[in-house]
Enzyme design. Structure first.
Site, PDB file in Angstrom:
ATOM      1  CE  LYS A 172      41.067   5.279  24.073  1.00  0.00           C
ATOM      2  NZ  LYS A 172      42.261   5.392  23.245  1.00  0.00           N
ATOM      3  CE  LYS A 240      42.994  11.593  19.258  1.00  0.00           C
ATOM      4  NZ  LYS A 240      43.729  10.357  19.011  1.00  0.00           N
TER       5      LYS A 240
END
Lengths: 304, 304
Positions: A172, A240
């Site tokens: 990811k 983030k």
């Protein structure tokens, strides 16, 4: 349909993912910090749980879909957390995007109780969650992956077992680097075309068929041409994720300059109060770099 | 097949492109600075010309495929150049990758003589040139584009009329920014996977199906995994193209930080004597950034 499913975290992503499991016929227990988040699921037939521990006690497969690394740590290890209620033989599947290193420690803690863990972060955004068309990048044991795969198929369609614990999170992070850096490059290409009095739409169309072609050029290139930055995937969430990349790079002693540049663009965008826009609004930051020379010097070094 | 064709510049790209025109049945005059470059074309049935002027005198459509901006200027405007022999009603088609601003000036000079010009840079490399599968990005008048299109179809298959004079070159610059910046991002993703003990090949496969997917991840990701940097597209040529981007950005007052970063990586690679490798060998520069901290400080600022 023998597995009893639990789902913790019913936000923008978690809610449609849980609804898809329910609609596929699975028995579903749910938990969320805010009671009102549980309501649409309860109305659709899910049973509410007062804590992650209670949910874990009643579930064979426990999904978590929360915001950040400390949230997952708290849901699993905290007071009345998953670890306090889970039974040996159950599986915890964390679909949040968090630190790979923390993921490995959580898998170890759960393993000591005879509980398997998968990390299974997703890409595809809210639309992918609603349509059950998410990409799911999975880390953990092959046998556990095989056990959970039918449930993944309810939520996604590009589902890959990448490696051991944490490998899904690493994948990811790679995804977010590639998407972010390609957004920056597409924004620069669109700016160069505009400044040269060449139609960016025709440049996008010409490049899509060739070696420079990508999903980001296709989708985000069009957003930039339309100056439509409705999310999509919010800049503050991409910010983030890039912080997680930066932390991993620091732990590993890696230099990832283009990932850093993406993070700085997102910092500027969020700092300008535009964190709710799609992350392709990086285009606006780049545009201001050339439009107002005075803005240039106020940017973190390395962008300008 | 009524058009008499001339082709100037018979290097790695020009030679197979000219051969494809010849094989398609067109009558072909050729010119190259080095006589030996003309030999394979002459053996295949082309007629040799001693100068661009002689070639232009004998041709209705004159292709140029040379190295850099000054080469095109010299071939067209220099002594015994195209301008000295060309007839009104002919077309000059420059398929080199050069400055858009210089292209516009050349089009103006030719226009004063009643000669149309197209800029038509390509992507797809030597393999695309040999197979007649180049992408061709075209700037110039629509009617001239329509006239030359049958010839482009012999050399390529993704042929787009982008806009007026120079638009093809601007599009090519955008192409080189996107390819270069995506190479850098793929290199960072592969490095992060390796350093995290995750198989980069599985990361590449997982990401190809999702939002991070691109031709560069597909083709260059595999090159990095194999550490096979046979060109392909040579780093020194990509370096030259990024210099053209930088010059355009400066003329236009644009800030293109990620294009600059790509240029710096290519400068380092070429400076290390590796300019003949494929430009995806940028991976090697990035790898050294983390492997040897001492190398870090010797790099141009902005990479590390």
């Amino acid at each position: 349909m023998g597995e009893r499913i639990g789902f913790i975290g019913l936000g923008i992503m978690g809610r449609p993912m849980a609804l898809n499991l329910l609609r596929a016929g699975y028995s579903l227990a749910v938990h969320a910090r805010r009671v009102e988040s549980m309501r649409p699921l309860i109305e659709a037939g899910a049973s509410a749980c007062g804590s992650p521990a209670e949910l874990a006690d009643r579930s064979d497969v426990i999904f978590t879909m929360v915001s950040d690394t400390p949230d997952v740590e708290s849901v699993i290890l905290g007071e009345n957390g998953v670890l306090a209620g889970v039974h040996p033989g159950s599986v915890v599947v964390d679909m949040s995007t968090i630190s790979a290193a923390v993921t490995r420690r959580l898998a170890e803690r759960l393993g000591e109780r005879g509980v398997e863990m998968l990390d299974a972060p997703v890409s595809g955004g809210e639309a992918g969650a609603i349509d059950g068309r998410l990409s799911i990048m999975v880390g953990g044991a092959e046998s556990t992956f095989a056990r959970v795969l039918p449930l993944f198929h309810v939520m996604g369609e590009n589902i890959v077992h990448v490696g051991g614990h944490g490998a899904g999170q690493v994948c990811k992070s790679c995804n977010q680097i590639l998407v972010g850096a390609t957004i920056v490059a597409v924004a620069e290409a669109m700016r160069l075309a505009q400044a040269s009095d060449v139609d960016p739409a025709r440049v996008r169309a010409a490049l899509l068929g060739g070696f420079a072609g990508s999903r980001v050029l296709d989708v985000h290139g069009q957003r930039m041409i339309d100056e439509n930055f409705e999310p999509g995937f919010k800049a503050r969430l991409h910010q983030k994720d890039m912080r997680i990349v930066a932390e991993a790079a620091q732990e590993l002693g890696l230099s990832l300059p283009s990932a850093n540049a993406v993070a700085r663009y997102l910092d500027v965008l969020v700092g300008q109060g535009l964190g709710e826009l799609d992350s392709s609004a990086i285009y606006l930051v780049l545009r201001d770099l050339s439009r107002e020379p005075s803005a240039h010097s106020s940017l973190p070094s390395g962008i300008g």
